[in-house]
Motif scaffolding. Structure first.
Motif, mmCIF file in Angstrom:
data_model
loop_
_atom_site.group_PDB
_atom_site.id
_atom_site.type_symbol
_atom_site.label_atom_id
_atom_site.label_comp_id
_atom_site.label_asym_id
_atom_site.label_seq_id
_atom_site.Cartn_x
_atom_site.Cartn_y
_atom_site.Cartn_z
ATOM 1 N N ARG A 55 26.680 67.129 50.938
ATOM 2 C CA ARG A 55 27.226 68.036 52.219
ATOM 3 C C ARG A 55 26.597 67.549 53.493
ATOM 4 O O ARG A 55 27.404 67.351 54.471
ATOM 5 C CB ARG A 55 27.024 69.138 51.750
ATOM 6 N N SER A 61 26.321 56.556 55.070
ATOM 7 C CA SER A 61 26.940 56.938 56.387
ATOM 8 C C SER A 61 28.121 55.990 56.463
ATOM 9 O O SER A 61 28.341 54.996 55.683
ATOM 10 C CB SER A 61 25.818 56.493 57.450
ATOM 11 N N LYS A 84 37.418 56.384 51.527
ATOM 12 C CA LYS A 84 37.887 55.918 50.404
ATOM 13 C C LYS A 84 38.875 54.830 50.753
ATOM 14 O O LYS A 84 39.061 53.895 50.051
ATOM 15 C CB LYS A 84 38.442 57.154 49.780
ATOM 16 N N VAL A 117 25.585 64.647 54.580
ATOM 17 C CA VAL A 117 26.232 63.611 54.848
ATOM 18 C C VAL A 117 27.634 63.868 55.536
ATOM 19 O O VAL A 117 27.978 63.328 56.457
ATOM 20 C CB VAL A 117 26.335 62.459 53.720
ATOM 21 N N GLN A 118 28.332 64.600 54.679
ATOM 22 C CA GLN A 118 29.706 64.742 55.147
ATOM 23 C C GLN A 118 29.870 65.506 56.432
ATOM 24 O O GLN A 118 30.619 65.150 57.363
ATOM 25 C CB GLN A 118 30.375 65.505 54.118
ATOM 26 N N GLU A 119 29.077 66.367 56.746
ATOM 27 C CA GLU A 119 28.816 67.243 58.085
ATOM 28 C C GLU A 119 28.516 66.139 59.085
ATOM 29 O O GLU A 119 28.924 66.156 60.206
ATOM 30 C CB GLU A 119 28.055 68.336 57.806
ATOM 31 N N THR A 124 35.917 60.954 58.269
ATOM 32 C CA THR A 124 36.461 61.656 57.063
ATOM 33 C C THR A 124 36.025 60.748 55.857
ATOM 34 O O THR A 124 36.043 59.724 55.825
ATOM 35 C CB THR A 124 37.918 62.259 57.152
ATOM 36 N N ILE A 125 35.919 61.701 54.726
ATOM 37 C CA ILE A 125 35.644 60.965 53.566
ATOM 38 C C ILE A 125 36.885 60.120 52.955
ATOM 39 O O ILE A 125 36.845 59.135 52.373
ATOM 40 C CB ILE A 125 35.265 62.112 52.402
ATOM 41 N N GLU A 126 38.147 60.768 53.446
ATOM 42 C CA GLU A 126 39.260 60.096 52.727
ATOM 43 C C GLU A 126 39.471 58.586 53.678
ATOM 44 O O GLU A 126 39.779 57.734 53.128
ATOM 45 C CB GLU A 126 40.798 60.796 53.549
ATOM 46 N N VAL A 174 29.055 62.249 47.589
ATOM 47 C CA VAL A 174 28.762 62.521 49.158
ATOM 48 C C VAL A 174 28.079 63.796 49.376
ATOM 49 O O VAL A 174 28.671 64.798 49.112
ATOM 50 C CB VAL A 174 30.187 62.505 50.250
ATOM 51 N N LEU A 203 28.905 62.963 59.094
ATOM 52 C CA LEU A 203 30.147 62.035 59.363
ATOM 53 C C LEU A 203 31.156 62.676 60.444
ATOM 54 O O LEU A 203 31.620 62.086 61.279
ATOM 55 C CB LEU A 203 30.887 61.565 58.048
ATOM 56 N N ALA A 204 31.487 64.045 60.063
ATOM 57 C CA ALA A 204 32.364 64.616 60.800
ATOM 58 C C ALA A 204 32.340 64.939 62.395
ATOM 59 O O ALA A 204 32.899 64.687 63.198
ATOM 60 C CB ALA A 204 32.843 66.228 60.162
#
Length: 96
Positions: A7, A77, A25, A9-11, A20-22, A5, A13-14
């Motif tokens: 950074r 995403s 998963k 993309v993570q930002e 969250t990435i969790e 992921v 998503l949040a």
């Protein structure tokens, strides 16, 4: 398989989807259907963009979009699916 992921993309998503990435998963772990390929012209990629809908451990449905490349999953995403996406996945994504 490793989940990669970026950074950015993570930002996204949040901030934009409150995912969250969790949760992503959890969706991979809880998935019961197959991956669908996004064949829309503006979303075509090499390797192809794949997606599925699954629930998090708390029962939130997410559409997860990714690319498989060199034995890893590259997350593009994840967000709550709309009615059309849910209908498409219910019809084409479920195992027979």
């Amino acid at each position: 398989m490793e989940l990669i992921v970026l950074r950015a993309v993570q930002e996204k998503l949040a901030a934009r989807h409150q995912v969250t990435i969790e949760e992503v998963k959890e969706c991979f772990a809880n998935r019961s259907g197959r991956f669908l390929m996004d064949i829309r012209e503006r979303h075509r990629t090499l390797p192809p963009t794949l997606w599925f809908i699954a629930m998090t451990n708390l029962g939130r449905h997410l559409k997860v979009i990714f690319i498989e490349k060199k034995g890893a999953i590259h997350l593009k995403s994840a967000f709550e699916p709309n009615e059309v996406e849910t209908r498409i996945y219910s019809h084409h994504g479920q195992e027979p």
